[in-house]
Every structure is written in C-alpha cells, then in structure tokens.
Scaffold this active site. Structure first.
Site, PDB file in Angstrom:
ATOM      1  N   GLY A 185       0.834  -1.192   0.000  1.00  0.00           N
ATOM      2  CA  GLY A 185       0.000   0.000   0.000  1.00  0.00           C
ATOM      3  C   GLY A 185       0.866   1.237   0.000  1.00  0.00           C
ATOM      4  CD  GLN A 218       3.163   5.966   2.770  1.00  0.00           C
ATOM      5  OE1 GLN A 218       2.231   5.388   2.234  1.00  0.00           O
ATOM      6  NE2 GLN A 218       4.166   5.325   3.366  1.00  0.00           N
ATOM      7  CB  CYS A 262       5.201   2.426   7.777  1.00  0.00           C
ATOM      8  SG  CYS A 262       4.643   3.848   6.833  1.00  0.00           S
ATOM      9  CG  LEU A 263       6.701   1.275   1.806  1.00  0.00           C
ATOM     10  CD1 LEU A 263       6.064   1.517   0.441  1.00  0.00           C
ATOM     11  CD2 LEU A 263       7.873   0.321   1.691  1.00  0.00           C
ATOM     12  CG  HIS A 301      -0.519   1.119   7.334  1.00  0.00           C
ATOM     13  ND1 HIS A 301       0.376   0.772   8.321  1.00  0.00           N
ATOM     14  CD2 HIS A 301       0.172   1.897   6.461  1.00  0.00           C
ATOM     15  CE1 HIS A 301       1.557   1.320   8.041  1.00  0.00           C
ATOM     16  NE2 HIS A 301       1.451   2.005   6.916  1.00  0.00           N
ATOM     17  CD  GLU A 302      -0.922   2.414   2.789  1.00  0.00           C
ATOM     18  OE1 GLU A 302      -0.546   3.604   2.634  1.00  0.00           O
ATOM     19  OE2 GLU A 302      -0.127   1.508   3.098  1.00  0.00           O
ATOM     20  CG  HIS A 325       0.201   6.893   5.549  1.00  0.00           C
ATOM     21  ND1 HIS A 325       1.348   7.394   6.123  1.00  0.00           N
ATOM     22  CD2 HIS A 325       0.410   5.564   5.409  1.00  0.00           C
ATOM     23  CE1 HIS A 325       2.208   6.420   6.321  1.00  0.00           C
ATOM     24  NE2 HIS A 325       1.657   5.285   5.902  1.00  0.00           N
TER      25      HIS A 325
END
Length: 169
Positions: free
Chosen positions: A45, A50, A92-93, A134-135, A138
């Site tokens: 994702g 991000q 997380c990225l 999660h996304e 953000h």
C-alpha cells in the site's frame, strides 16, 4: 516514474490531506507513479502524502509486488463502519526499520471512488482490512509511530537522529 518516499520525521506526513475534487491527467500520472513506487519498494500500500501529494488517495495491493493480482486505487477513501479488534504487526515505507504491534479493527467497510470516478464500497477483513486502515491513517496525518507508546517512539526517534547525523540528512 519511481517517486521518492518521504520518511519520518518529515512534517508533511503529519498533515491531514484534502479531498480529490477531480481526476485530472496529472493525477492519473501520479497514480501510475505511485503504483510503480509501491511495487518497487516491496509495499502492499502507498498513500499520496508518502510521496508528497497531500490528497486523499491510496493505492493498495495486498497480494504484494510479486503477485500483483489485487491492485486497487481508492480516491477519497473513508471508513464508514468497523467491528472487532485485532493485533496487527506492521511496518511502513515511511518509517524504515520500524515494526510494531497496533490494535486495529478486525473488519472495516470503506467507501470512495475508483480512478474513473465511480463510487466503490469495500467490505474487508483480515489483511485487506489492516492495509486499508494503515493507508487511510496516512491521509489523516497518522503514522505507525504515532500509535505506539512514548518509550518505543522515543527509541525510534533516537535511532532516526543518529542515522540522520551519520548520513548528513
């Protein structure tokens, strides 16, 4: 084109994103770039903030970059219902080398629009529900480091400062 993923503690990652009012050719190009970036970085994702785009937009593929069978673009996603609780181990990225367990809803219902502006409704459980939550976090300016205790976050902050000092970033 691969995009740069912003990393914690980048301040813009803590901002609430604005709604997408129109899907322009530029936005479609950004979406294509987000998808490429998500797969290149071995993600499941990626949220627009991000990559520096403060819009309510996510791309997800819970099947992962190897299978690439469940890609979804969701514009203006919103969790309209949730039930149950589950512990989720997440990374997380935007938070390299950070893993933690977060309490998430076990099931969620998400509404939004697809890339063509059609209304969509996703009823999700298990891993898909976790990825969506999660996304969407953000888009509300919430990172996984915001969901852990003070001690764990302080330890990660110290690690990030040490890394920044050693790399000059």
């Amino acid at each position: 084109m691969r995009l740069e993923i912003l990393k914690y503690p980048e301040a813009s990652l803590n901002e609430v994103c604005t709604r997408v009012e129109e899907v322009t050719p530029e936005l479609k190009e950004a979406i294509d770039n987000m998808i490429e970036t998500m797969y290149d970085d071995d993600g499941v994702g990626l949220a627009a903030p991000q990559v520096g785009l403060q819009k309510r937009l996510i791309v997800i593929d819970p099947s992962g970059p190897k299978e690439r069978t469940a890609l979804q673009v969701i514009i203006n996603p919103e969790i309209i219902a949730s039930e149950g609780k589950v512990d989720s181990e997440e990374s997380c990225l935007s938070c390299p080398s950070f893993r933690c367990v977060i309490k998430r809803s076990e099931k969620v219902t998400v509404t939004g629009q697809d890339i063509d502006g059609n209304d969509i409704k996703i009823e999700a459980d298990e891993f898909l529900a976790i990825v969506l939550q999660h996304e969407i976090d953000h888009l509300d300016g919430t990172l996984i480091v915001n969901r852990v205790g003070r001690l764990k976050r302080a330890m990660y902050d110290k690690k990030i400062k040490k890394w920044q000092k050693s790399t000059g970033k």
